[in-house]
Structure formats: C-alpha cells, structure tokens
Design an enzyme around this catalytic site. Structure first.
Site, PDB file in Angstrom:
ATOM      1  N   GLY A 148      36.172  37.954 -49.738  1.00 40.85           N
ATOM      2  CA  GLY A 148      35.230  36.836 -49.552  1.00 40.85           C
ATOM      3  C   GLY A 148      34.102  37.144 -48.582  1.00 40.85           C
ATOM      4  N   TYR A 152      29.100  39.907 -45.225  1.00 42.39           N
ATOM      5  CA  TYR A 152      29.385  40.010 -43.786  1.00 42.39           C
ATOM      6  C   TYR A 152      29.923  41.413 -43.438  1.00 42.39           C
ATOM      7  CZ  TYR A 152      31.450  38.366 -39.308  1.00 42.39           C
ATOM      8  OH  TYR A 152      31.795  38.174 -37.993  1.00 42.39           O
ATOM      9  N   PRO A 182      35.337  42.751 -32.638  1.00 38.43           N
ATOM     10  CA  PRO A 182      36.396  41.754 -32.433  1.00 38.43           C
ATOM     11  C   PRO A 182      37.120  41.449 -33.735  1.00 38.43           C
ATOM     12  CG  PRO A 182      34.265  40.966 -31.595  1.00 38.43           C
ATOM     13  CD  PRO A 182      34.008  42.165 -32.459  1.00 38.43           C
TER      14      PRO A 182
HETATM   15  N1  CAA Z   1      43.546  38.755 -50.785  1.00 36.55           N
HETATM   16  C1  CAA Z   1      43.819  38.581 -52.103  1.00 36.55           C
HETATM   17  N2  CAA Z   1      43.547  37.451 -52.749  1.00 36.55           N
HETATM   18  C2  CAA Z   1      42.989  36.462 -52.079  1.00 36.55           C
HETATM   19  C3  CAA Z   1      42.681  36.568 -50.715  1.00 36.55           C
HETATM   20  C4  CAA Z   1      42.990  37.773 -50.067  1.00 36.55           C
HETATM   21  N3  CAA Z   1      42.757  37.963 -48.766  1.00 36.55           N
HETATM   22  N4  CAA Z   1      42.116  35.417 -50.295  1.00 36.55           N
HETATM   23  C5  CAA Z   1      42.070  34.605 -51.381  1.00 36.55           C
HETATM   24  N5  CAA Z   1      42.609  35.234 -52.448  1.00 36.55           N
HETATM   25  C6  CAA Z   1      42.783  34.720 -53.812  1.00 36.55           C
HETATM   26  C7  CAA Z   1      43.470  33.381 -53.783  1.00 36.55           C
HETATM   27  O1  CAA Z   1      44.860  33.573 -53.728  1.00 36.55           O
HETATM   28  C8  CAA Z   1      43.002  32.777 -55.081  1.00 36.55           C
HETATM   29  O2  CAA Z   1      43.738  33.320 -56.150  1.00 36.55           O
HETATM   30  P1  CAA Z   1      44.066  32.417 -57.436  1.00 36.55           P
HETATM   31  O3  CAA Z   1      42.733  31.967 -57.961  1.00 36.55           O
HETATM   32  O4  CAA Z   1      44.808  33.372 -58.312  1.00 36.55           O
HETATM   33  O5  CAA Z   1      44.896  31.291 -56.896  1.00 36.55           O
HETATM   34  C9  CAA Z   1      41.578  33.301 -55.230  1.00 36.55           C
HETATM   35  O6  CAA Z   1      41.504  34.442 -54.372  1.00 36.55           O
HETATM   36  C10 CAA Z   1      40.552  32.309 -54.800  1.00 36.55           C
HETATM   37  O7  CAA Z   1      40.835  31.933 -53.452  1.00 36.55           O
HETATM   38  P2  CAA Z   1      40.296  30.603 -52.831  1.00 36.55           P
HETATM   39  O8  CAA Z   1      40.987  29.434 -53.471  1.00 36.55           O
HETATM   40  O9  CAA Z   1      40.349  30.684 -51.366  1.00 36.55           O
HETATM   41  O10 CAA Z   1      38.784  30.634 -53.412  1.00 36.55           O
HETATM   42  P3  CAA Z   1      37.515  29.912 -52.912  1.00 36.55           P
HETATM   43  O11 CAA Z   1      36.422  30.323 -53.846  1.00 36.55           O
HETATM   44  O12 CAA Z   1      37.775  28.493 -52.656  1.00 36.55           O
HETATM   45  O13 CAA Z   1      37.265  30.592 -51.469  1.00 36.55           O
HETATM   46  C11 CAA Z   1      36.749  32.239 -49.897  1.00 36.55           C
HETATM   47  C12 CAA Z   1      37.000  31.948 -51.385  1.00 36.55           C
HETATM   48  C13 CAA Z   1      35.513  31.470 -49.430  1.00 36.55           C
HETATM   49  C14 CAA Z   1      36.482  33.713 -49.757  1.00 36.55           C
HETATM   50  C15 CAA Z   1      37.973  31.806 -49.079  1.00 36.55           C
HETATM   51  O14 CAA Z   1      39.095  32.495 -49.583  1.00 36.55           O
HETATM   52  C16 CAA Z   1      37.841  32.111 -47.605  1.00 36.55           C
HETATM   53  O15 CAA Z   1      37.204  31.378 -46.854  1.00 36.55           O
HETATM   54  N6  CAA Z   1      38.459  33.212 -47.136  1.00 36.55           N
HETATM   55  C17 CAA Z   1      38.430  33.605 -45.723  1.00 36.55           C
HETATM   56  C18 CAA Z   1      37.420  34.684 -45.534  1.00 36.55           C
HETATM   57  C19 CAA Z   1      37.466  35.102 -44.081  1.00 36.55           C
HETATM   58  O16 CAA Z   1      38.433  35.664 -43.579  1.00 36.55           O
HETATM   59  N7  CAA Z   1      36.375  34.843 -43.342  1.00 36.55           N
HETATM   60  C20 CAA Z   1      36.338  35.173 -41.960  1.00 36.55           C
HETATM   61  C21 CAA Z   1      35.473  34.182 -41.249  1.00 36.55           C
HETATM   62  S1  CAA Z   1      35.562  34.377 -39.492  1.00 36.55           S
HETATM   63  C22 CAA Z   1      34.716  35.768 -39.206  1.00 36.55           C
HETATM   64  O17 CAA Z   1      34.069  36.330 -40.030  1.00 36.55           O
HETATM   65  C23 CAA Z   1      34.785  36.291 -37.812  1.00 36.55           C
HETATM   66  C24 CAA Z   1      35.227  37.685 -37.811  1.00 36.55           C
HETATM   67  O18 CAA Z   1      34.409  38.569 -37.631  1.00 36.55           O
HETATM   68  C25 CAA Z   1      36.642  38.005 -37.948  1.00 36.55           C
END
Ligand code: CAA
Length: 246
Positions: A148, A152, A182
C-alpha cells in the site's frame, strides 16, 4: 557545546516536534516551516509553554520557490543554517493498481523533491563555512517496502540515495549527511492506519510496541553533534527490531 542554527522541516508534526524540542534543549536555535499559519502559531505557543522557542517561516517544501523563500526567511531570522533535518513527509496510502497520479506525485514531491528544494539553497553556504549536518528522516518502509506504499517507499528509499551521494560530495567540506529510518512511531500518521491493520503491524515488531518520537529525536541530536563527525552516509534504523537489514 556549540549553539547552531537548525532547520527542521515539518517540525510541527509528530517526530518533527520531538526533534525541535530536543535540539532546542541542546542549545541550538531551531526553526521550522509551516503551511497553515494559525495551526503553526498555536503549536509555537504550546512549545513556548514548555520553554522551547522555535522560529517559524512560511513555506511549502514541495515547491522549489517556496522552499527557497523559507530558507531565506530562516537565515534572515536566525543566521545561516548549519543543521538541516529533512523531516517533512506525508502518506497517501493505496495499493499501486488503484493509486492515482496525484497520490503518487504528492508523496514524491513532498517527501523526496523537498530534499532538493530545501537542501539546494543551504548546501553552498555549508561548504563555504566548512561545517554542516544534514539528516534525512526516511522510514523502515523505504528499506523493506510496504503493502500500500509504493509511492512512500519509493520516496523514502530515494532519500537515502540522496544521502549517500551528498555524503560523498561533501565529506571533505566538513559536512556529514545521514539518514535515520524510523519504524512505526506512535504519531498521528501511524494512528491514521486502520486499527485492524495497525494491530497486525504491531505483531511484526519484536519489542512489542510502537516507538516514541523522542527515541528518534535522541538519535538525530547525536548525529548533528560534534562527536558524530565521522558518521556520514549511514542509514540508522530505529524500528523496534521490525526490520534488521544490514
Ligand atoms: N500483506 C499482504 N496482503 C495485505 C497486506 C499486507 N501487508 N495488507 C493488506 N493486504 C490485503 C488484505 O488482506 C486484503 O486482501 P483481500 O482483498 O483478499 O481481503 C487486500 O490486501 C486489501 O486490503 P485492504 O482491505 O486493507 O484494502 P484497502 O484498499 O481498503 O486499503 C491500504 C489498502 C490503504 C494499503 C491499507 O491496507 C493500509 O492502510 N495499509 C497500511 C499501509 C501502511 O502500513 N502505512 C503506513 C503508514 S505510517 C507511515 O508510513 C510511517 C512510517 O514511515 C512507518
């Protein structure tokens, strides 16, 4: 220790606030940029209440002209920038096959182009004065990738490419350039990740907790100090053990 002029971009954010506070308490004269004046002034007052003074300059780091004007304002207010922390960053998470060009480019412009926009007007002065400290705040996700976050992770990995090139070009001029990466720190940015996903991420962190902004700021404070003069081109991971690359 010497008191230096330090510019921390995005200083009003979660990690940025901790870096501003830590560097100010170490005796540096600290500045940051803002886009929303009202919010920034309220933040400045809150910092003042804690005994921390931060100089504010308007500026959008994703825009070269705005960033250059911001640097000029800081230099007029406090003097030449000796410490630069490229910290400003945003997320626009989406799986790549659904990502818009806007989500891609907002992140690349704010997180990566900003390194050019802010560092370029500062680097020549640092070279002339033969002293400088530049720190990029990258991310664990720039090192390991993240579902996702193609935008980034690309920007954050790019920041370290920038670091290691600048480190080589400026080592003989008394300037160190490093990256701090981080992991998931308990800031608004991480708290914006949906809770069920955040819970899964937490399970991947061996220390069993998110980081504290102060834990990032402490390392930045060390890197910008005199003692860190021989650390350059490094990428320091601070992620609770989530990613142990070497
Ligand atoms: N690995 C494998 N599969 C994954 C996964 C992962 N890490 N995350 C989600 N999936 C899968 C889900 O299981 C789902 O599968 P199904 O459709 O088979 O059920 C599919 O992907 C869709 O997932 P979502 O329902 O979450 O889909 P969405 O479109 O609603 O959201 C997303 C997608 C926006 C990427 C959401 O998953 C999300 O917000 N993920 C977090 C991303 C993240 O870690 N961001 C960090 C922000 S903080 C930051 O960036 C600071 C830093 O430096 C650390």
């Amino acid at each position: 220790m010497s008191s230096r002029v330090a510019l921390i971009t995005g200083g009003t954010g979660g990690i940025g606030t901790a870096i501003c506070e830590r560097l100010a308490r170490a005796g540096h004269r600290v500045a940051t940029n803002y886009r929303n004046e009202e919010k920034a002034r309220a933040w400045q007052e809150a910092m003042r209440a804690k005994g921390v003074e931060v100089f504010l300059a308007p500026g959008d780091v994703s825009d070269p002209d705005s960033a250059a004007a911001m640097v000029r304002a800081v230099e007029q207010g406090l003097g030449p920038v000796e410490i630069l922390v490229n910290n400003a960053g945003i997320t626009r998470d989406a799986v790549f096959h659904k990502m818009s060009y806007q989500q891609w480019s907002e992140v690349i412009r704010t997180n990566l182009d900003s390194c050019f926009n802010v560092t370029r007007p500062i680097i020549e002065g640092m070279r002339e004065r033969r002293w400088g400290r530049i720190v990029q705040i990258s991310s664990v996700n720039g090192q390991k990738g993240q579902y996702g976050q193609a935008n980034y992770a690309a920007a954050k990995a790019g920041m370290h490419g920038f670091t290691i090139s600048l480190a080589q070009e400026n080592a003989k001029h008394g300037i160190t350039v490093n990256t701090v990466s981080p992991g998931y720190v308990g800031t608004d940015m991480v708290m914006a990740v949906p809770e069920h996903i955040r819970e899964k991420i937490l399970q991947q962190i061996p220390t069993g907790r998110f980081g504290a902004p102060e834990e990032i700021a402490a390392v930045v404070a060390f890197l910008v100090g005199e003692e860190a003069a021989w650390i350059t081109g490094a990428n320091i991971a601070i992620n609770g053990g989530q990613y142990m690359g070497w």
